[in-house]
Design a protein around this motif. Structure first.
Motif, PDB file in Angstrom:
ATOM      1  N   PHE A  12      34.264  10.641   5.941  1.00  0.00           N
ATOM      2  CA  PHE A  12      34.786  10.307   4.444  1.00  0.00           C
ATOM      3  C   PHE A  12      35.278  12.132   3.664  1.00  0.00           C
ATOM      4  O   PHE A  12      35.809  11.553   3.159  1.00  0.00           O
ATOM      5  CB  PHE A  12      32.810  10.885   3.826  1.00  0.00           C
ATOM      6  N   VAL A  13      34.647  13.100   4.440  1.00  0.00           N
ATOM      7  CA  VAL A  13      35.081  14.453   4.315  1.00  0.00           C
ATOM      8  C   VAL A  13      36.964  14.028   4.235  1.00  0.00           C
ATOM      9  O   VAL A  13      37.893  14.885   4.229  1.00  0.00           O
ATOM     10  CB  VAL A  13      35.033  15.381   4.989  1.00  0.00           C
ATOM     11  N   ARG A  14      37.361  13.339   5.800  1.00  0.00           N
ATOM     12  CA  ARG A  14      38.453  13.418   5.828  1.00  0.00           C
ATOM     13  C   ARG A  14      39.684  12.856   5.236  1.00  0.00           C
ATOM     14  O   ARG A  14      40.365  12.934   5.280  1.00  0.00           O
ATOM     15  CB  ARG A  14      38.932  13.098   7.495  1.00  0.00           C
ATOM     16  N   GLY A  15      38.305  11.714   4.949  1.00  0.00           N
ATOM     17  CA  GLY A  15      39.133  10.506   3.712  1.00  0.00           C
ATOM     18  C   GLY A  15      39.940  11.713   2.623  1.00  0.00           C
ATOM     19  O   GLY A  15      40.748  11.520   1.821  1.00  0.00           O
ATOM     20  N   ARG A  16      38.951  12.476   2.108  1.00  0.00           N
ATOM     21  CA  ARG A  16      39.339  12.898   0.966  1.00  0.00           C
ATOM     22  C   ARG A  16      39.573  14.520   0.764  1.00  0.00           C
ATOM     23  O   ARG A  16      40.838  14.618   0.019  1.00  0.00           O
ATOM     24  CB  ARG A  16      37.585  13.488   0.286  1.00  0.00           C
ATOM     25  N   LEU A  17      40.068  14.950   2.052  1.00  0.00           N
ATOM     26  CA  LEU A  17      41.073  16.634   2.531  1.00  0.00           C
ATOM     27  C   LEU A  17      42.382  16.177   2.650  1.00  0.00           C
ATOM     28  O   LEU A  17      43.388  16.733   3.006  1.00  0.00           O
ATOM     29  CB  LEU A  17      40.523  17.109   3.984  1.00  0.00           C
ATOM     30  N   GLY A  18      42.281  14.774   3.297  1.00  0.00           N
ATOM     31  CA  GLY A  18      44.071  14.090   4.180  1.00  0.00           C
ATOM     32  C   GLY A  18      44.084  15.391   5.405  1.00  0.00           C
ATOM     33  O   GLY A  18      43.032  15.837   6.264  1.00  0.00           O
ATOM     34  N   VAL A  93      32.015  17.354  -6.876  1.00  0.00           N
ATOM     35  CA  VAL A  93      33.463  17.598  -5.571  1.00  0.00           C
ATOM     36  C   VAL A  93      33.603  15.895  -5.231  1.00  0.00           C
ATOM     37  O   VAL A  93      35.161  15.626  -5.272  1.00  0.00           O
ATOM     38  CB  VAL A  93      33.325  18.304  -4.238  1.00  0.00           C
ATOM     39  N   TRP A  94      32.791  15.075  -4.581  1.00  0.00           N
ATOM     40  CA  TRP A  94      33.472  13.768  -4.164  1.00  0.00           C
ATOM     41  C   TRP A  94      32.193  12.545  -4.412  1.00  0.00           C
ATOM     42  O   TRP A  94      30.958  12.957  -5.100  1.00  0.00           O
ATOM     43  CB  TRP A  94      33.662  14.114  -2.553  1.00  0.00           C
ATOM     44  N   LEU A  95      32.834  11.819  -5.127  1.00  0.00           N
ATOM     45  CA  LEU A  95      32.234  10.239  -4.773  1.00  0.00           C
ATOM     46  C   LEU A  95      31.789   9.558  -4.205  1.00  0.00           C
ATOM     47  O   LEU A  95      33.427   8.693  -3.755  1.00  0.00           O
ATOM     48  CB  LEU A  95      32.106   9.881  -6.182  1.00  0.00           C
ATOM     49  N   ASP A  96      30.751   8.484  -3.950  1.00  0.00           N
ATOM     50  CA  ASP A  96      31.319   6.971  -2.415  1.00  0.00           C
ATOM     51  C   ASP A  96      30.621   6.622  -3.948  1.00  0.00           C
ATOM     52  O   ASP A  96      29.341   5.981  -3.929  1.00  0.00           O
ATOM     53  CB  ASP A  96      30.535   7.063  -1.866  1.00  0.00           C
ATOM     54  N   ALA A  97      30.991   5.920  -5.104  1.00  0.00           N
ATOM     55  CA  ALA A  97      30.540   5.242  -6.045  1.00  0.00           C
ATOM     56  C   ALA A  97      29.693   4.141  -5.194  1.00  0.00           C
ATOM     57  O   ALA A  97      29.099   3.711  -6.256  1.00  0.00           O
ATOM     58  CB  ALA A  97      31.519   5.041  -6.431  1.00  0.00           C
TER      59      ALA A  97
END
Length: 334
Positions: A12-18, A93-97
């Motif tokens: 999840f984090v890697r997907g947000r940071l690229g 910071v981030w959302l997994d809706a």
């Protein structure tokens, strides 16, 4: 983190940071406290073209069964829009809706260093002296006023939250709907209280942001300074007296009062003097009854979650809340 989150959070984090280098995600395990969401603190470190980075974060994830059924999209978007506003709300910071990445709907926010002390005003774990506890109680009033003073249209919250034409009626409808959906059997006391609420509904007035669960147990303290208010999942637009009724609810006096020094009169007087809003005492009684009607609806939700096998917490019933509600509306226990 727990086994159930192994790998999921890092992806999840890697997907947000690229495309970053040397990404590490270190969890500290699920923390206790909070009945409506799972809470998972974790740290993230990485490197990119700008250098090295480290963030202390906090994952709030929906449990399988909860006492509250709320939408992480709404909570996230409200908090995102409040970030630049003069209010002590956490930074999201981030959302997994929809929970497609972390198993269940989740949001990630900045993690703060402050300390949580649910019953700080009566001593709690901090054991502050009376003068310090009075100061914290006073800060809680300032925090409430801070929320009610928000320019919710300027922040665009009307694009996220319903704007009620009649805040009291909207509140009754919301929690009566919860009672209807969650009840496992007929609820005659709740029906009686609902009729009382509709009969004693105050006239519509000012609409403000309403947090819905202001209490010392939902703030973090930096020393004896109120640092940030958490748990915005019941945030809505409504009557500011709803929050005042919540914090003066006689059932919650241990959390909000200091006997003989800071009781309902002192709290309400401070709110009136600092906010410039007069609190009608009949309207306040309505919102205090509504507060316990809401708590009973939450208890019914917890009971259904347990009976449906979605929660392991045993709810023994709401008889005590029924007795409080009947006393509040001057009815005898049937």
């Amino acid at each position: 983190m727990g086994d159930e989150l192994d790998g999921e959070l890092e992806r999840f984090v890697r997907g947000r940071l690229g495309a970053v280098d040397e990404l590490t995600v270190v969890g500290q395990g699920r923390v206790t406290g909070g009945q409506s969401r799972e809470n998972w603190p974790f740290d993230v470190s990485w490197k990119d073209h700008e250098g090295s980075h480290h963030r202390r974060l906090f994952l709030r994830r929906d449990p399988v069964g909860s006492v509250l059924e709320t939408d992480r999209r709404v909570e996230f978007e409200v908090l995102r829009r409040l970030h630049e506003q003069p209010v002590r709300a956490p930074e999201v910071v981030w959302l997994d809706a929809d929970g497609s990445e972390l198993g269940r709907p989740s949001l990630v926010m900045t993690r703060y260093d402050g300390r949580n002390d649910h019953f700080v005003l009566e001593g709690g774990v901090s054991r502050f002296d009376e003068a310090t506890r009075l100061d914290i109680a006073s800060q809680m009033v300032d925090l409430t006023i801070e929320i009610h003073a928000l320019d919710w249209r300027g922040a665009g919250l009307h694009e996220v939250l319903d704007v009620p034409a009649d805040p009291a009626a909207a509140a009754i409808d919301e929690w009566a709907g919860v009672v209807e959906r969650q009840s496992l059997e007929p609820q005659p006391v709740m029906a009686l209280v609902e009729r009382w609420l509709r009969h004693h509904k105050p006239a519509s007035g000012e609409v403000t942001v309403v947090h819905g669960d202001i209490k010392p147990g939902n703030v973090l303290l930096d020393g004896h300074r109120v640092q940030v208010l958490l748990d915005w999942e019941t945030v809505h637009l409504g009557d500011p007296n709803e929050d005042v009724g919540w914090v003066t609810n006689p059932l919650r006096r241990r959390e909000h009062q200091i006997p003989g020094r800071w009781e309902v009169d002192e709290l309400v007087s401070a709110y009136e003097a600092r906010s410039g809003r007069a609190v009608d005492r009949a309207a306040l009684r309505f919102w205090q009854v509504l507060a316990n009607y809401k708590l009973a609806a939450i208890a019914l939700t917890g009971m259904r979650s347990f009976c449906d096998g979605r929660s392991h917490r045993v709810w023994s019933g709401i008889g005590a809340l029924h007795r409080v509600l009947l006393a509040q509306i001057d009815q005898e226990q049937p």
